[in-house]
Design an enzyme around this catalytic site. Structure first.
Site, PDB file in Angstrom:
ATOM      1  N   ASP A  83       6.977  36.408   1.002  1.00 46.50           N
ATOM      2  CA  ASP A  83       7.480  37.779   1.128  1.00 46.50           C
ATOM      3  C   ASP A  83       6.539  38.818   0.513  1.00 46.50           C
ATOM      4  OD1 ASP A  83       8.163  36.472  -1.266  1.00 46.50           O
ATOM      5  OD2 ASP A  83       9.828  37.814  -1.676  1.00 46.50           O
ATOM      6  N   GLU A 141      10.529  35.185  -2.651  1.00 48.19           N
ATOM      7  CA  GLU A 141      10.229  34.930  -4.073  1.00 48.19           C
ATOM      8  C   GLU A 141      10.550  36.131  -4.930  1.00 48.19           C
ATOM      9  OE1 GLU A 141       8.661  34.916  -7.820  1.00 48.19           O
ATOM     10  OE2 GLU A 141       7.689  36.204  -6.359  1.00 48.19           O
TER      11      GLU A 141
END
Ligand code: NI
Length: 398
Positions: A83, A141
């Site tokens: 991400d 994350e």
């Protein structure tokens, strides 16, 4: 075959591909839990390489499998996070984010590209090592509850269960070409603190009629400093910081409530739980003592990250073989957090840092800044080193 030399040759050969992957990811960043195009790109590359995988793990996650000889003999896993962050990129580069307001400012583009490169090398050399490599492309994350926690809850790592998990993360504290490791505790647990101090607002000229939550909140913040200075054991690193305080009155209006938000970080689970209690009690009793009230909500974030000592020692040895001992640095303890820590609670894990700094061409910005960028030569290091670590771990010392 000299596997070490072969891996170095292949990481040079695939370097342009890996840079291309990284720039693609960088230009098309997606926020936590929304990594759909990112996942599709990874799946397409794995298809091209002939590597099998499962999709849709914990939302957009992907788990690939590379069997070597005797695939059931041992399993290890390599992890990359997927991400990006809600940051407007300021870099003037051709691969600048084409999704304004979203940016790979934490290097997850590098982690994914590098893992794809490692996968390509491991797959190509699959007749020269034993066991199975699991590739973990993990979403989300950057955002609670964390993609790692979701992947574990789904049992994505259970069948087969890896004997070790490696993760690498870019690190502007080291120049490209170097890596860093810390044995044992390395990164802190991180919890979010939300406090609402309640009073009774009114005219600022008539304090006798009000219960002033601004003054109470000031006392609460100061009292909470004692959690670190008087409650934490001096040998357990602890941070309590407040980054947001909202009391929305006027020069002549006292508001009804004040909101305070912050973060609590430490390295000990028992103390972490006790500190949560102390934070609640301190805030509530200080507020009550002053005639107000207080609500405290603590959102449990990531636990502290522990590097298995044996794996860390092996990392040092194998990384020194690959890069030279002068390029393997000892890292300091860090109060930042990483959801890789969830794996470290359940598995033997090794989370190391990949140097990406370059003073000459100005790649010096910190993580999570709008000008973060990397010296892309780090991609060659990251790609080859991870393949080498995987093979060493599966095969024993070569
Ligand atoms: Ni990160």
């Amino acid at each position: 075959m000299n596997l070490l030399e072969e891996i170095k040759n292949l990481s040079r050969e695939y370097f342009d591909d890996v840079v291309f992957f990284r720039r693609h990811f960088h230009a098309t960043p997606e926020l936590s839990t929304q990594e759909h195009r990112t996942a599709a790109y990874i799946a397409a590359r794995l298809d091209e390489m002939g590597i099998s995988y499962e999709e849709g793990i914990a939302g957009t996650g992907i788990i690939g499998h590379i069997p070597g000889k005797n695939p059931a003999s041992k399993v290890i896993a390599l992890r990359a996070d997927m991400d990006a962050l809600p940051i407007l990129e300021q870099n003037k580069v051709e691969y600048k984010s084409a999704n304004p307001g979203v940016m790979h400012a934490c290097g997850h583009d590098v982690h994914m590209a590098s893992l794809l490169g490692s996968a390509k090398i491991l797959h190509q050399l699959r007749d020269h090592w034993s066991g199975t490599v699991k590739l973990i492309f993990q979403p989300s994350e950057e955002k609670n509850p964390g993609g790692a926690r979701m992947m574990l809850q789904e049992g994505a790592l259970d069948h087969p269960r890896p004997a070790a998990i490696f993760g690498q993360h870019v690190f502007p504290g080291l120049p490209a070409g170097k890596v860093g490791i810390r044995s044992g505790s390395y990164m802190a647990s991180a919890d979010e603190i939300y406090i609402t101090v309640k009073g009774t607002g009114g005219h600022a000229a008539k304090p006798e009629l009000n219960v002033d939550p601004i003054v109470i909140a000031s006392h609460v913040i100061l009292a909470l400093q004692q959690i670190v200075s008087r409650n934490a054991a001096p040998y357990i690193p602890t941070v309590l910081s407040f980054g947001r305080i909202i009391g929305d009155g006027q020069t002549n209006v006292i508001p009804d409530e004040v909101k305070i938000e912050g973060t609590f970080r430490t390295f000990d689970e028992e103390w972490r739980q006790r500190a949560h209690r102390r934070i609640r009690e301190t805030a509530v009793f200080v507020a009550q003592g002053m005639g107000g009230g207080c609500e405290v909500f603590i959102s449990d974030g990531y636990p502290y990250l522990h590097n298995n000592e044996e794996l860390a020692a092996k990392f040092r040895r194998h990384a020194s073989q690959y890069l030279g001992a002068e390029n393997v640095e000892e890292l300091e303890l860090s109060m930042t957090a990483e959801d890789f820590a969830f794996y470290s609670r359940k598995f033997d894990t090794c989370f190391y840092r990949l140097g990406v700094r370059n003073l000459e061409n100005g790649k010096t910005s910190n993580l999570h800044t709008s000008t973060f960028d990397v010296d892309e030569r780090a991609l060659e290091t990251g790609t080859g080193l991870m393949a080498w670590l995987a093979i060493c771990e599966l095969t024993g010392d070569l």
